[in-house]
Motif scaffolding. Structure first.
Motif, mmCIF file in Angstrom:
data_model
loop_
_atom_site.group_PDB
_atom_site.id
_atom_site.type_symbol
_atom_site.label_atom_id
_atom_site.label_comp_id
_atom_site.label_asym_id
_atom_site.label_seq_id
_atom_site.Cartn_x
_atom_site.Cartn_y
_atom_site.Cartn_z
ATOM 1 N N SER A 116 0.826 -1.206 0.000
ATOM 2 C CA SER A 116 0.000 0.000 0.000
ATOM 3 C C SER A 116 0.861 1.257 0.000
ATOM 4 C CB SER A 116 -0.918 -0.003 1.233
ATOM 5 O OG SER A 116 -1.647 1.194 1.315
ATOM 6 N N THR A 117 1.949 1.231 0.765
ATOM 7 C CA THR A 117 2.856 2.381 0.822
ATOM 8 C C THR A 117 3.482 2.651 -0.535
ATOM 9 O OG1 THR A 117 3.342 1.997 3.166
ATOM 10 C CG2 THR A 117 4.935 3.297 1.912
ATOM 11 N N VAL A 118 3.899 1.590 -1.215
ATOM 12 C CA VAL A 118 4.544 1.764 -2.516
ATOM 13 C C VAL A 118 3.545 2.290 -3.543
ATOM 14 C CG1 VAL A 118 5.737 0.599 -4.409
ATOM 15 C CG2 VAL A 118 6.281 0.012 -2.063
ATOM 16 N N ARG A 119 2.303 1.834 -3.490
ATOM 17 C CA ARG A 119 1.281 2.349 -4.405
ATOM 18 C C ARG A 119 1.190 3.872 -4.291
ATOM 19 N NH1 ARG A 119 -2.556 -1.019 -6.786
ATOM 20 N NH2 ARG A 119 -2.683 -3.162 -6.040
ATOM 21 N N ARG A 120 1.170 4.363 -3.068
ATOM 22 C CA ARG A 120 1.052 5.809 -2.863
ATOM 23 C C ARG A 120 2.339 6.538 -3.240
ATOM 24 N NH1 ARG A 120 -2.674 3.328 0.050
ATOM 25 N NH2 ARG A 120 -4.608 4.436 0.596
ATOM 26 N N LEU A 121 3.463 5.851 -3.099
ATOM 27 C CA LEU A 121 4.723 6.446 -3.529
ATOM 28 C C LEU A 121 4.714 6.658 -5.038
ATOM 29 C CD1 LEU A 121 7.602 7.391 -2.986
ATOM 30 C CD2 LEU A 121 8.337 4.995 -3.081
ATOM 31 N N GLU A 122 4.088 5.752 -5.769
ATOM 32 C CA GLU A 122 4.006 5.915 -7.227
ATOM 33 C C GLU A 122 3.300 7.214 -7.587
ATOM 34 O OE1 GLU A 122 1.767 4.283 -11.167
ATOM 35 O OE2 GLU A 122 1.422 3.255 -9.260
ATOM 36 N N ASP A 123 2.300 7.619 -6.772
ATOM 37 C CA ASP A 123 1.584 8.864 -7.037
ATOM 38 C C ASP A 123 2.532 10.056 -7.072
ATOM 39 O OD1 ASP A 123 -0.737 7.406 -7.026
ATOM 40 O OD2 ASP A 123 -1.309 7.950 -4.978
ATOM 41 N N GLU A 124 3.639 9.978 -6.331
ATOM 42 C CA GLU A 124 4.556 11.105 -6.214
ATOM 43 C C GLU A 124 5.842 10.914 -7.002
ATOM 44 O OE1 GLU A 124 5.074 12.668 -2.316
ATOM 45 O OE2 GLU A 124 3.105 12.038 -1.638
ATOM 46 N N THR A 125 6.028 9.730 -7.608
ATOM 47 C CA THR A 125 7.228 9.496 -8.409
ATOM 48 C C THR A 125 6.805 9.026 -9.797
ATOM 49 O OG1 THR A 125 7.447 7.260 -7.443
ATOM 50 C CG2 THR A 125 8.704 9.053 -6.410
ATOM 51 N N SER A 126 6.959 7.747 -10.072
ATOM 52 C CA SER A 126 6.578 7.209 -11.378
ATOM 53 C C SER A 126 6.532 5.694 -11.301
ATOM 54 C CB SER A 126 7.600 7.628 -12.445
ATOM 55 O OG SER A 126 8.856 7.010 -12.193
ATOM 56 N N ALA A 127 5.952 5.093 -12.324
ATOM 57 C CA ALA A 127 5.917 3.626 -12.394
ATOM 58 C C ALA A 127 7.323 3.056 -12.442
ATOM 59 C CB ALA A 127 5.114 3.190 -13.619
ATOM 60 N N SER A 128 8.197 3.683 -13.201
ATOM 61 C CA SER A 128 9.572 3.184 -13.318
ATOM 62 C C SER A 128 10.314 3.262 -11.991
ATOM 63 C CB SER A 128 10.327 3.983 -14.381
ATOM 64 O OG SER A 128 9.766 3.774 -15.653
ATOM 65 N N SER A 314 -9.462 19.664 -10.761
ATOM 66 C CA SER A 314 -9.621 20.674 -9.711
ATOM 67 C C SER A 314 -10.046 20.063 -8.382
ATOM 68 C CB SER A 314 -10.644 21.725 -10.147
ATOM 69 O OG SER A 314 -11.954 21.176 -10.201
ATOM 70 N N ASN A 315 -10.567 18.838 -8.426
ATOM 71 C CA ASN A 315 -11.021 18.176 -7.197
ATOM 72 C C ASN A 315 -10.086 17.066 -6.722
ATOM 73 O OD1 ASN A 315 -13.659 19.466 -6.557
ATOM 74 N ND2 ASN A 315 -14.180 18.756 -8.603
ATOM 75 N N MET A 316 -8.986 16.858 -7.444
ATOM 76 C CA MET A 316 -8.015 15.834 -7.026
ATOM 77 C C MET A 316 -7.056 16.395 -5.988
ATOM 78 S SD MET A 316 -6.790 13.924 -10.520
ATOM 79 C CE MET A 316 -7.973 13.302 -11.724
ATOM 80 N N PRO A 317 -6.498 15.534 -5.133
ATOM 81 C CA PRO A 317 -5.404 15.967 -4.259
ATOM 82 C C PRO A 317 -4.243 16.492 -5.102
ATOM 83 C CG PRO A 317 -6.215 13.810 -3.596
ATOM 84 C CD PRO A 317 -6.862 14.130 -4.908
ATOM 85 N N GLU A 318 -3.469 17.422 -4.549
ATOM 86 C CA GLU A 318 -2.391 18.053 -5.300
ATOM 87 C C GLU A 318 -1.411 17.042 -5.868
ATOM 88 O OE1 GLU A 318 -0.466 21.411 -6.897
ATOM 89 O OE2 GLU A 318 -2.437 21.170 -5.948
ATOM 90 N N ALA A 319 -1.064 16.017 -5.069
ATOM 91 C CA ALA A 319 -0.100 15.020 -5.545
ATOM 92 C C ALA A 319 -0.628 14.280 -6.770
ATOM 93 C CB ALA A 319 0.232 14.029 -4.428
ATOM 94 N N TRP A 320 -1.931 14.042 -6.815
ATOM 95 C CA TRP A 320 -2.520 13.344 -7.952
ATOM 96 C C TRP A 320 -2.516 14.216 -9.201
ATOM 97 C CZ3 TRP A 320 -7.410 10.174 -6.164
ATOM 98 C CH2 TRP A 320 -7.011 9.257 -5.171
ATOM 99 N N VAL A 321 -2.773 15.503 -9.034
ATOM 100 C CA VAL A 321 -2.845 16.403 -10.187
ATOM 101 C C VAL A 321 -1.555 16.354 -10.984
ATOM 102 C CG1 VAL A 321 -3.016 18.816 -10.894
ATOM 103 C CG2 VAL A 321 -4.530 17.942 -9.118
ATOM 104 N N HIS A 322 -0.419 16.254 -10.290
ATOM 105 C CA HIS A 322 0.876 16.287 -10.956
ATOM 106 C C HIS A 322 1.471 14.899 -11.148
ATOM 107 C CE1 HIS A 322 0.843 20.617 -10.597
ATOM 108 N NE2 HIS A 322 0.570 20.496 -9.320
ATOM 109 N N ALA A 323 0.707 13.862 -10.842
ATOM 110 C CA ALA A 323 1.229 12.496 -10.946
ATOM 111 C C ALA A 323 1.454 12.107 -12.404
ATOM 112 C CB ALA A 323 0.257 11.519 -10.291
ATOM 113 N N GLU A 324 2.366 11.150 -12.580
ATOM 114 C CA GLU A 324 2.650 10.648 -13.920
ATOM 115 C C GLU A 324 1.386 10.114 -14.580
ATOM 116 O OE1 GLU A 324 6.126 7.782 -15.531
ATOM 117 O OE2 GLU A 324 4.622 6.762 -14.296
ATOM 118 N N TRP A 325 0.587 9.346 -13.803
ATOM 119 C CA TRP A 325 -0.587 8.707 -14.386
ATOM 120 C C TRP A 325 -1.669 9.709 -14.781
ATOM 121 C CZ3 TRP A 325 -4.743 10.119 -11.653
ATOM 122 C CH2 TRP A 325 -4.605 10.362 -10.276
ATOM 123 N N ALA A 326 -1.598 10.958 -14.263
ATOM 124 C CA ALA A 326 -2.629 11.952 -14.570
ATOM 125 C C ALA A 326 -2.332 12.726 -15.847
ATOM 126 C CB ALA A 326 -2.781 12.921 -13.397
#
Length: 349
Positions: A116-128, A314-326
């Motif tokens: 679960s921790t790594v999943r959330r880390l991906e939100d702030e880094t990348s899949a790679s 506009s309704n996503m958390p800030e980390a999600w807005v700038h995530a690779e997957w977004a």
């Protein structure tokens, strides 16, 4: 949560090459670690100042092996000096894997927490960035499942780990590997009689087929994912969004419109995010409403698609807005005009 004062002290003791007389900033340290990785492993690093902040605050206990080597080289310090001694949870998991006995519930619970921790880390880094850690974790979880004599709990966790590997491979456009991981995830979920993990694996497989333009296969996999009603409302809402998008690409406008209305109905009735399973924390209104934009775009309603994407972001958390997957959401909203494809990854893995 205990912060990593050792790492912070080591950074403060290192002089900045950019600003003489000052200590190294988080951004500078991240850049130097990334450079060391590229020079010594041939792989680009993905660290930034935000990741360094999470390390120093103790939100991330211990980076991967290559990153630790880079930190040691750049800061001229040992793992102990940098506060990178092993997490007790990891030690327990390795002990459980090394001894031929039934893996206990605590070890499996800790393995699930780490995933679960790594999943959330991906939100702030990348899949790679997270893929090497997830691949190593998968080997450990698979071993725990074998040692547990394939209890439903252990096999279910192995399914989820394979499912996440499949997702990461999709994000990297490695579709052959993705299929292998998702096939295994579905088989293990069937063995564990785990409808949630089975539906997720099948929906990821449908998403893979959709990206490849195999719309008939995508539709079949999507329908298979929806056969069992024992799933949480979040993924059920997402599967209707996915079905609508597939129908739109098949030029079945009526079905796409009907399915989109049903998706809206399910999204409106979602429980609070904290009531969703941790393994599907991303099936929340901002993400699902963002998928409405993909459907509208496939239907040719480009202006409404752009508006849906902007409202979702506009309704996503800030980390999600700038995530690779977004990236696909940002492009659809008109925020990133240099992307090559309107459709991208579906959301956090």
């Amino acid at each position: 949560m205990v912060g990593n004062d050792h790492l912070k002290a080591a950074r403060h003791a290192a002089e900045s090459a950019r600003v003489p007389g000052e200590h190294m900033s988080r951004a500078e340290l991240a850049e130097r670690v990334n450079t060391w990785l590229l020079d010594n492993t041939g792989r680009p690093g993905a660290l930034d100042r935000h990741y360094l902040g999470r390390l120093e605050r103790g939100q991330i206990q211990r980076p991967g092996r290559d990153y630790r080597a880079a930190f040691r080289a750049v800061l001229q310090a040992s793992d102990r000096d940098l506060g990178f001694t092993p997490d007790p949870r990891t030690e327990r998991l390795h002990r459980a894997a090394q001894h031929p006995r039934r893996a206990d519930t605590t070890a499996l619970s800790q393995a699930a927490d780490m995933l679960s921790t790594v999943r959330r880390l991906e939100d702030e880094t990348s899949a790679s960035a997270v893929l090497p850690s997830v691949a190593a974790h998968a080997e450990l979880v698979n071993h725990l499942a074998d040692q547990s004599k394939h209890t439903a709990e252990a096999v279910g966790l192995a399914s989820e780990t394979s499912q996440y590997l499949g997702w990461l491979k999709i994000a990297r456009d490695e579709y052959g590997d993705a299929q292998a991981h998702l096939d295994r995830a579905a088989r293990l979920a069937l063995e564990a009689d785990d409808p949630q993990r089975l539906a997720t694996a099948l929906s990821f497989a449908a998403y893979r087929a959709l990206l490849l333009g195999n719309y008939g296969q995508a539709a079949n996999l999507n329908r298979a994912a929806m056969r069992d009603s024992r799933v949480d409302p979040g993924i059920y809402a997402y599967m209707h969004c996915q079905a609508a998008e597939i129908a739109a690409y098949q030029r079945d406008t009526r079905s796409a419109t009907d399915l989109l209305a049903k998706a809206d109905h399910h999204v409106e009735r979602l429980p609070a995010p904290e009531e969703l399973p941790d393994s599907s924390y991303w099936y929340v209104p901002p993400i699902l409403n963002g998928h409405k934009g993909f459907v509208l775009h496939a239907l040719g309603d480009f202006e409404q698609a752009r508006q849906a994407a902007r409202e979702a972001l506009s309704n996503m958390p800030e980390a999600w807005v700038h995530a690779e997957w977004a990236a696909a959401h940002r492009k659809l909203a008109g925020w990133e005009i240099d992307q090559t494809s309107t459709r991208g990854v579906l959301g956090p893995g």
